[in-house]
Design a protein around this motif. Sequence first.
Motif, short mmCIF file in Angstrom:
data_model
loop_
_atom_site.label_atom_id
_atom_site.label_comp_id
_atom_site.label_asym_id
_atom_site.label_seq_id
_atom_site.Cartn_x
_atom_site.Cartn_y
_atom_site.Cartn_z
N TYR A 1 1.02 -1.28 0.22
CA TYR A 1 0.14 -0.02 -0.02
C TYR A 1 0.94 0.90 -0.06
O TYR A 1 1.82 1.56 0.52
N THR A 2 0.54 2.16 -0.50
CA THR A 2 1.07 3.49 -0.40
C THR A 2 0.85 4.49 0.79
O THR A 2 2.15 5.04 0.94
N ALA A 3 0.36 4.59 1.30
CA ALA A 3 0.12 5.34 2.84
C ALA A 3 0.23 6.74 2.23
O ALA A 3 0.58 7.48 3.13
N LEU A 4 -0.02 6.95 1.23
CA LEU A 4 -1.14 8.46 0.71
C LEU A 4 -2.25 8.09 0.07
O LEU A 4 -2.33 6.63 -0.35
N ASN A 5 -2.53 9.71 -0.41
CA ASN A 5 -3.66 9.73 -1.25
C ASN A 5 -3.09 9.62 -2.73
O ASN A 5 -2.26 8.94 -3.37
N ASP A 6 -4.18 9.63 -3.49
CA ASP A 6 -3.93 9.35 -5.00
C ASP A 6 -3.10 10.64 -5.27
O ASP A 6 -2.19 9.92 -6.76
N GLU A 7 -3.85 11.63 -5.65
CA GLU A 7 -2.78 12.35 -5.70
C GLU A 7 -1.01 11.94 -5.82
O GLU A 7 -0.01 12.22 -6.50
N LYS A 8 -1.67 12.29 -4.31
CA LYS A 8 0.13 11.94 -4.17
C LYS A 8 1.37 10.43 -4.15
O LYS A 8 1.93 11.19 -4.43
N SER A 9 0.41 9.26 -4.22
CA SER A 9 1.08 7.87 -4.53
C SER A 9 1.04 7.92 -6.22
O SER A 9 2.61 7.59 -6.38
N ILE A 10 0.33 9.15 -7.49
CA ILE A 10 1.08 8.97 -8.03
C ILE A 10 1.90 9.48 -8.92
O ILE A 10 3.23 9.37 -8.78
N ARG A 11 2.25 10.97 -7.69
CA ARG A 11 3.34 11.76 -8.29
C ARG A 11 4.60 11.14 -7.27
O ARG A 11 5.60 11.19 -8.17
N VAL A 12 5.02 10.56 -6.06
CA VAL A 12 5.65 9.66 -5.90
C VAL A 12 6.13 8.20 -6.66
O VAL A 12 7.18 8.79 -7.04
N LEU A 13 5.00 8.04 -7.45
CA LEU A 13 6.08 6.55 -7.50
C LEU A 13 5.75 7.43 -8.46
O LEU A 13 6.37 6.15 -9.94
N THR A 14 6.02 8.30 -9.13
CA THR A 14 6.61 8.34 -11.33
C THR A 14 7.55 9.78 -11.46
O THR A 14 8.18 9.69 -12.19
N GLU A 15 7.82 10.36 -10.09
CA GLU A 15 8.64 11.19 -10.39
C GLU A 15 9.79 10.86 -9.16
O GLU A 15 10.48 11.92 -9.27
#
Length: 335
Positions: free
Chosen positions: A107-121
Amino acid sequence: MRNSLYIISLGILMLSCGSQKNIKKKVAAKPVATKVNATPKIVEKPHVETDKKGDYFTVNLADASKNDNTISYGSIVDAKPAGYKVVKTYFPSLAQNFRQKYLIIHYTALNDEKSIRVLTEQSVSAHYLVNDLDDKEIYLLVDENKRAYHAGISAWRKDKYLNDNSIGIEIVNPGYTTDETGKKIFVPFPEYQFKKVAALAKDIATRYMIPPTNILGHSDIAPTRKQDPGPYFPWERLYKEYQLGMWYDEPVKQNFYNLAINSDFENQVNTSPFIFKVQTMLSDFGYDLPLTGAWDDATKKTLESFQYHFRPQVYDGVLDPETWAILQALHQKYP
C-alpha cells in the motif's frame, strides 16, 4: 646317432621358422571419418509473429511443469550489430523462463494524487498502481519487462533483492496510525479496490506462472521494516476466490491447535530450544530471520508480519497456540 638328431632338430627349426613367416600380423582398422552435417536440424516451431511495433512469440514450447516458458508478452528484443544480421532461424531455445518470479503487494500510505506523484517522479516506483476510485482504471507505471524500485532490501527463501525478479502492485491506502497504547490501526480496503487488485494479480500470476508461495506482501519480504499491505488485505479471499497465494487448511490447523492447548505449550514457549524451533520454521517457510533462540525484536516483527498475512485478527507479534498452529499447518502445506 648324434648326426641324425642334429638333422632332425634342424628340420624342425626350419619348419617352425617357415610357418612363422606365413602368419599375418593383425592391424587395427583405422576409424572411418563420418561426415558431420554443418547445418543442425531445425525443429519446426510456430512462426514469430510480426506487427508494426516488433516481433512476438506467443506459443509456449518449453516444459511448463518446470515453470519454463518461451512466450514473449512484449516485442522480442535483440541486438543490431553493425554490419551483421541477427536471424531468428533457431528461435526460441527451450531452456528459458520468465524473469517475473514474484508478485509483491503494497500500500502507498498516501492519497491518490500523492501516490501518483511519488511513484512516477521520485526514486521509488511500482509496475502498477491501483487507485482509490470506484472505476475501471488501473495505472501502469513501469513496463513489466523492466525492474521497478518497490521491494528494496528484501528476501524470500533463497532469493534476495526481489526488485530483480518481481512485479510490484501498489494500492492507494492511508496505511496505519497508532493509538494511545501504541497499537497500529489500519484502514480496510474497499470492495471495488480489492476486486481490481485480485483481477490484476490473477492476470499477472497466470501469465508468468507465479507459484502460490511467491505471491506475497511487502511485509513478508521485509518483515523488520515494512507493514504493508497490513492485516486488512484479504489474503484468505484472494486464495479462496481467485486461487492465488497461500492459505492453510482449517482441519489441519485445528489439529495442531488441539495439540498445542493439550500440551505443555505455555511452559515451553519461552524456552530457547522452542524459540529456535519457531524461528527455524519461519525461516524454512520463507522469512529472512536470524536463528537466535530468543524472542528478539527481529523475531517479534517477523511474527507480526506473519500474523498480518495469516492471522489478521491478532497481530501483536506474540506466539500464541493459534499462531503456532497456523504456522505448522502452512509449513506442512508449503514445504
